[in-house]
Design an enzyme around this catalytic site. Sequence first.
Site, PDB file in Angstrom:
ATOM      1  N   ASP A  67       0.811  -1.214   0.000  1.00  0.00           N
ATOM      2  CA  ASP A  67       0.000   0.000   0.000  1.00  0.00           C
ATOM      3  C   ASP A  67       0.846   1.266   0.000  1.00  0.00           C
ATOM      4  OD1 ASP A  67       0.920  -0.483   2.585  1.00  0.00           O
ATOM      5  OD2 ASP A  67      -1.053  -1.007   3.357  1.00  0.00           O
ATOM      6  N   ASN A 136      -7.457  -3.358  14.442  1.00  0.00           N
ATOM      7  CA  ASN A 136      -8.822  -3.703  14.048  1.00  0.00           C
ATOM      8  C   ASN A 136      -8.853  -4.891  13.091  1.00  0.00           C
ATOM      9  OD1 ASN A 136      -7.788  -2.636  11.717  1.00  0.00           O
ATOM     10  ND2 ASN A 136      -9.196  -0.915  11.573  1.00  0.00           N
ATOM     11  N   HIS A 138      -7.084  -5.198  10.291  1.00  0.00           N
ATOM     12  CA  HIS A 138      -6.864  -4.934   8.867  1.00  0.00           C
ATOM     13  C   HIS A 138      -5.566  -5.579   8.391  1.00  0.00           C
ATOM     14  CE1 HIS A 138      -4.695  -0.809   9.702  1.00  0.00           C
ATOM     15  NE2 HIS A 138      -3.801  -1.755   9.539  1.00  0.00           N
ATOM     16  N   GLU A 143      -9.651  -2.252   5.564  1.00  0.00           N
ATOM     17  CA  GLU A 143     -10.269  -1.997   6.857  1.00  0.00           C
ATOM     18  C   GLU A 143     -11.519  -2.864   7.040  1.00  0.00           C
ATOM     19  OE1 GLU A 143      -8.467  -0.439   8.759  1.00  0.00           O
ATOM     20  OE2 GLU A 143      -7.926   1.581   8.160  1.00  0.00           O
TER      21      GLU A 143
HETATM   22  C1  F6R Z   1       1.509  -1.613   6.145  1.00  0.00           C
HETATM   23  C2  F6R Z   1       0.188  -2.200   6.231  1.00  0.00           C
HETATM   24  C3  F6R Z   1      -0.575  -2.261   7.500  1.00  0.00           C
HETATM   25  C4  F6R Z   1       0.278  -2.513   8.735  1.00  0.00           C
HETATM   26  C5  F6R Z   1      -0.576  -2.489   9.997  1.00  0.00           C
HETATM   27  C6  F6R Z   1       0.252  -2.675  11.258  1.00  0.00           C
HETATM   28  O1  F6R Z   1       2.012  -1.679   4.829  1.00  0.00           O
HETATM   29  O2  F6R Z   1      -0.302  -2.624   5.245  1.00  0.00           O
HETATM   30  O3  F6R Z   1      -1.554  -3.275   7.397  1.00  0.00           O
HETATM   31  O4  F6R Z   1       0.914  -3.744   8.613  1.00  0.00           O
HETATM   32  O5  F6R Z   1      -1.258  -1.276  10.088  1.00  0.00           O
HETATM   33  O6  F6R Z   1       1.064  -1.570  11.428  1.00  0.00           O
HETATM   34  P1  F6R Z   1       2.212  -1.545  12.564  1.00  0.00           P
HETATM   35  O7  F6R Z   1       3.203  -2.574  12.129  1.00  0.00           O
HETATM   36  O8  F6R Z   1       2.781  -0.161  12.490  1.00  0.00           O
HETATM   37  O9  F6R Z   1       1.549  -1.886  13.832  1.00  0.00           O
END
Ligand code: F6R
Length: 251
Positions: A67, A136, A138, A143
């Site tokens: 992303d 959450n 994701h 989401e």
């Molecule tokens: C990042 C992504 C997100 C993160 C998730 C966890 O490219 O796609 O799904 O993996 O938000 O983020 P952290 O590792 O910062 O807790």
Amino acid sequence: MRIICVEDYHQMSKKAANIVASQLILKPNSVLGLATGATPLGMYKQLVKTYKAGHIDFEEVTTFNLDEYYGLNKENEQSYYYYMYDNFFQYINIDMKKVNIPNGMARDIHKESLAYERKIRSCGGVDLQVLGIGRNGHIGFNEPDIKFEALTHMVRLDEQTIQDNSRFFDSIEDVPTKAISMGIKTIMHAKKILLLANGKEKAEAIYGAIYGKITPELPASVLQLHPDVVFVMDQDAASKLDLEKLKEEYL
Ligand code: F6R
């Protein structure tokens, strides 16, 4: 589904780096799907070490990131392009022409998304997809309540995600509210998936992803349907799991 629970963040990072390294040893021209955020930082550090020690080579590797924030250009320090270069690509011998990250500045997001999907397919698909997980549930920026059949597309970030990611920005107002993300279907097409999680704040999402009902309300739960997925997590992230029961079920 395979579950690997290790003591701490350092062990999780080492284990994850070893899994990526063995993928590259077995298939030097692998297509890797990569994630950003705090979770995989230690894994990238370990991979750089393994590369510098001469055990792995990135010359033939192609990468696709999950992303990118909408509206941030490559030079913006908060962009995922910047993150990937700053934390990983600058230290390894990857050919930057084989690095793919959605263009957050694309004028036509639909066209950009279609082109991203086409490119993944033309490279033979993702061999190993690395994922983190949001509080959450994701994955990527898919989401809760996402459509499971979604391919790469524009997403609106949840309030909780904006809140969580504001730790990387000067203020919460600076956090983009939209992003381009691989969809659940894109992620599920990867041949192998490696999901990393650490910290107590991920325990609930991890529990739901492994034991919960498969539902778009907890996007990571869809991984229960993937034929080759491994979760690598520290004790805190695994704290709601019954590891003895899991041993019987999965190991
Ligand atoms: C990042 C992504 C997100 C993160 C998730 C966890 O490219 O796609 O799904 O993996 O938000 O983020 P952290 O590792 O910062 O807790």
